[in-house]
Motif scaffolding. Structure first.
Motif, mmCIF file in Angstrom:
data_model
loop_
_atom_site.group_PDB
_atom_site.id
_atom_site.type_symbol
_atom_site.label_atom_id
_atom_site.label_comp_id
_atom_site.label_asym_id
_atom_site.label_seq_id
_atom_site.Cartn_x
_atom_site.Cartn_y
_atom_site.Cartn_z
ATOM 1 N N CYS A 194 8.776 0.269 -3.997
ATOM 2 C CA CYS A 194 8.040 1.500 -3.710
ATOM 3 C C CYS A 194 9.049 2.650 -3.715
ATOM 4 O O CYS A 194 9.626 2.982 -2.681
ATOM 5 N N GLU A 195 9.242 3.234 -4.882
ATOM 6 C CA GLU A 195 10.276 4.256 -5.042
ATOM 7 C C GLU A 195 10.027 5.512 -4.223
ATOM 8 O O GLU A 195 10.954 6.145 -3.754
ATOM 9 N N ALA A 196 8.778 5.885 -4.029
ATOM 10 C CA ALA A 196 8.471 7.137 -3.340
ATOM 11 C C ALA A 196 8.687 7.039 -1.827
ATOM 12 O O ALA A 196 8.878 8.054 -1.168
ATOM 13 N N TYR A 197 8.671 5.831 -1.286
ATOM 14 C CA TYR A 197 8.869 5.668 0.158
ATOM 15 C C TYR A 197 10.355 5.416 0.408
ATOM 16 O O TYR A 197 10.852 4.304 0.258
ATOM 17 N N VAL A 198 11.066 6.457 0.760
ATOM 18 C CA VAL A 198 12.525 6.388 0.808
ATOM 19 C C VAL A 198 13.079 5.674 2.041
ATOM 20 O O VAL A 198 14.253 5.345 2.069
ATOM 21 N N TYR A 199 12.245 5.408 3.041
ATOM 22 C CA TYR A 199 12.769 4.769 4.252
ATOM 23 C C TYR A 199 13.191 3.332 3.982
ATOM 24 O O TYR A 199 14.221 2.886 4.463
ATOM 25 N N SER A 200 12.402 2.581 3.206
ATOM 26 C CA SER A 200 12.796 1.203 2.929
ATOM 27 C C SER A 200 12.754 0.840 1.445
ATOM 28 O O SER A 200 13.447 -0.065 1.019
ATOM 29 N N ARG A 201 11.911 1.503 0.678
ATOM 30 C CA ARG A 201 11.739 1.278 -0.753
ATOM 31 C C ARG A 201 11.124 -0.076 -1.107
ATOM 32 O O ARG A 201 11.045 -0.435 -2.270
ATOM 33 N N ASN A 202 10.692 -0.872 -0.135
ATOM 34 C CA ASN A 202 10.058 -2.157 -0.408
ATOM 35 C C ASN A 202 8.834 -2.350 0.466
ATOM 36 O O ASN A 202 8.887 -2.112 1.677
ATOM 37 N N LEU A 203 7.752 -2.790 -0.139
ATOM 38 C CA LEU A 203 6.542 -3.183 0.585
ATOM 39 C C LEU A 203 6.456 -4.696 0.511
ATOM 40 O O LEU A 203 6.461 -5.269 -0.577
ATOM 41 N N GLU A 204 6.430 -5.342 1.677
ATOM 42 C CA GLU A 204 6.293 -6.791 1.702
ATOM 43 C C GLU A 204 4.813 -7.139 1.617
ATOM 44 O O GLU A 204 4.003 -6.634 2.386
ATOM 45 N N VAL A 205 4.478 -8.015 0.676
ATOM 46 C CA VAL A 205 3.100 -8.400 0.412
ATOM 47 C C VAL A 205 3.002 -9.916 0.513
ATOM 48 O O VAL A 205 3.883 -10.636 0.026
ATOM 49 N N ARG A 206 1.926 -10.378 1.152
ATOM 50 C CA ARG A 206 1.678 -11.811 1.241
ATOM 51 C C ARG A 206 0.176 -12.043 1.275
ATOM 52 O O ARG A 206 -0.563 -11.253 1.855
ATOM 53 N N ILE A 207 -0.278 -13.115 0.680
ATOM 54 C CA ILE A 207 -1.701 -13.452 0.654
ATOM 55 C C ILE A 207 -1.881 -14.843 1.235
ATOM 56 O O ILE A 207 -1.094 -15.753 0.959
ATOM 57 N N ALA A 208 -2.920 -14.996 2.045
ATOM 58 C CA ALA A 208 -3.237 -16.285 2.656
ATOM 59 C C ALA A 208 -4.643 -16.697 2.292
ATOM 60 O O ALA A 208 -5.511 -15.865 2.038
ATOM 61 N N LYS A 209 -4.870 -17.992 2.275
ATOM 62 C CA LYS A 209 -6.197 -18.569 2.037
ATOM 63 C C LYS A 209 -6.859 -18.780 3.388
ATOM 64 O O LYS A 209 -6.248 -19.286 4.313
ATOM 65 N N THR A 210 -8.117 -18.345 3.512
ATOM 66 C CA THR A 210 -8.897 -18.584 4.719
ATOM 67 C C THR A 210 -10.184 -19.319 4.336
ATOM 68 O O THR A 210 -10.445 -19.559 3.156
ATOM 69 N N ASP A 211 -10.978 -19.651 5.330
ATOM 70 C CA ASP A 211 -12.243 -20.354 5.077
ATOM 71 C C ASP A 211 -13.219 -19.502 4.278
ATOM 72 O O ASP A 211 -14.012 -20.022 3.498
ATOM 73 N N LYS A 212 -13.195 -18.206 4.471
ATOM 74 C CA LYS A 212 -14.160 -17.315 3.819
ATOM 75 C C LYS A 212 -13.587 -16.549 2.634
ATOM 76 O O LYS A 212 -14.232 -15.680 2.093
ATOM 77 N N GLY A 213 -12.372 -16.811 2.269
ATOM 78 C CA GLY A 213 -11.740 -16.080 1.180
ATOM 79 C C GLY A 213 -10.248 -16.031 1.395
ATOM 80 O O GLY A 213 -9.560 -17.039 1.274
ATOM 81 N N GLY A 214 -9.747 -14.854 1.737
ATOM 82 C CA GLY A 214 -8.319 -14.723 1.935
ATOM 83 C C GLY A 214 -7.966 -13.504 2.763
ATOM 84 O O GLY A 214 -8.828 -12.734 3.181
ATOM 85 N N THR A 215 -6.677 -13.352 2.998
ATOM 86 C CA THR A 215 -6.143 -12.239 3.770
ATOM 87 C C THR A 215 -4.948 -11.656 3.030
ATOM 88 O O THR A 215 -4.094 -12.392 2.548
ATOM 89 N N LEU A 216 -4.909 -10.352 2.947
ATOM 90 C CA LEU A 216 -3.775 -9.626 2.381
ATOM 91 C C LEU A 216 -2.977 -9.053 3.543
ATOM 92 O O LEU A 216 -3.524 -8.348 4.389
ATOM 93 N N GLU A 217 -1.701 -9.383 3.602
ATOM 94 C CA GLU A 217 -0.815 -8.837 4.635
ATOM 95 C C GLU A 217 0.163 -7.881 3.978
ATOM 96 O O GLU A 217 0.845 -8.239 3.024
ATOM 97 N N LEU A 218 0.218 -6.664 4.503
ATOM 98 C CA LEU A 218 1.164 -5.658 4.029
ATOM 99 C C LEU A 218 2.107 -5.321 5.167
ATOM 100 O O LEU A 218 1.673 -5.117 6.304
ATOM 101 N N SER A 219 3.388 -5.236 4.874
ATOM 102 C CA SER A 219 4.384 -4.923 5.883
ATOM 103 C C SER A 219 5.371 -3.924 5.308
ATOM 104 O O SER A 219 5.894 -4.112 4.206
ATOM 105 N N GLU A 220 5.609 -2.855 6.067
ATOM 106 C CA GLU A 220 6.514 -1.787 5.632
ATOM 107 C C GLU A 220 7.349 -1.334 6.823
ATOM 108 O O GLU A 220 6.823 -1.171 7.920
ATOM 109 N N ALA A 221 8.632 -1.152 6.616
ATOM 110 C CA ALA A 221 9.503 -0.663 7.680
ATOM 111 C C ALA A 221 9.158 0.789 7.989
ATOM 112 O O ALA A 221 8.962 1.597 7.085
#
Length: 178
Positions: free
Chosen positions: A42-69
């Protein structure tokens, strides 16, 4: 209004506790049924420049987890998130209020339907558009809209056989077999 916030906070804490069962590293998604963390650039976000992304499988579909410093625990990832796919389509994720700040990282969870998860199994994620919200003060990280691109490195490698992006579709398919 205070009752609503209190109930939302209780619900939020309960959901995060149920998701993070075993290891403190998981930060929100249960271990065993999630992809690895992908660090999108993420070039425009100068504090960390990285967005951590993870996806999980759930019973009804899934979950998107976003983490940013973030520099301030009052800042959070909120609002609508857009997942842009390689086939030039996108998935819209609405904010359910599942936000947490842990160890200087703003963490947010977004739900995915089974149909959306199936789309992610067949097409790689190209980029994610997200918003950091909160009251900005002096000498703090940015707020606003940002786009994180699915790239491992800023520059492409010379050898075209080496992929410079995460194979998100392959990892999401593997969630079914786990």
């Amino acid at each position: 209004m205070n009752k609503k916030r209190f109930l939302s906070l209780l619900l939020f804490i309960g959901i995060f506790q149920s998701y993070s069962q075993t290891s403190p590293e998981t930060k929100g998604i249960a271990s065993g049924r999630h992809t690895q963390k992908w660090e999108f650039i993420c070039e425009a976000y100068v504090y960390s420049r990285n967005l951590e992304v993870r996806i999980a499988k759930t019973d009804k579909g899934g979950t998107l987890e976003l983490s940013e410093a973030v520099s301030n625990p009052e800042l959070y990832i909120g609002g609508t998130v857009y997942i842009y796919l390689e086939d030039n389509t996108f998935i819209v994720c609405t904010d359910k209020g599942l936000h947490q700040n842990l160890d200087g990282n703003a963490i947010s969870l977004y739900t995915l339907s089974q149909t959306e998860l199936n789309r992610l199994k067949n097409t790689a994620i190209k980029s994610i558009r997200f918003t950091i919200k909160g009251i900005r003060g002096r000498f703090q990280s940015q707020v606003g809209n940002f786009t994180a691109v699915n790239k491992k490195q800023y520059f492409d490698v010379y050898d075209k056989r080496i992929r410079n992006s995460f194979e998100t579709e392959i990892e999401i398919k593997q969630l079914e077999t786990n």
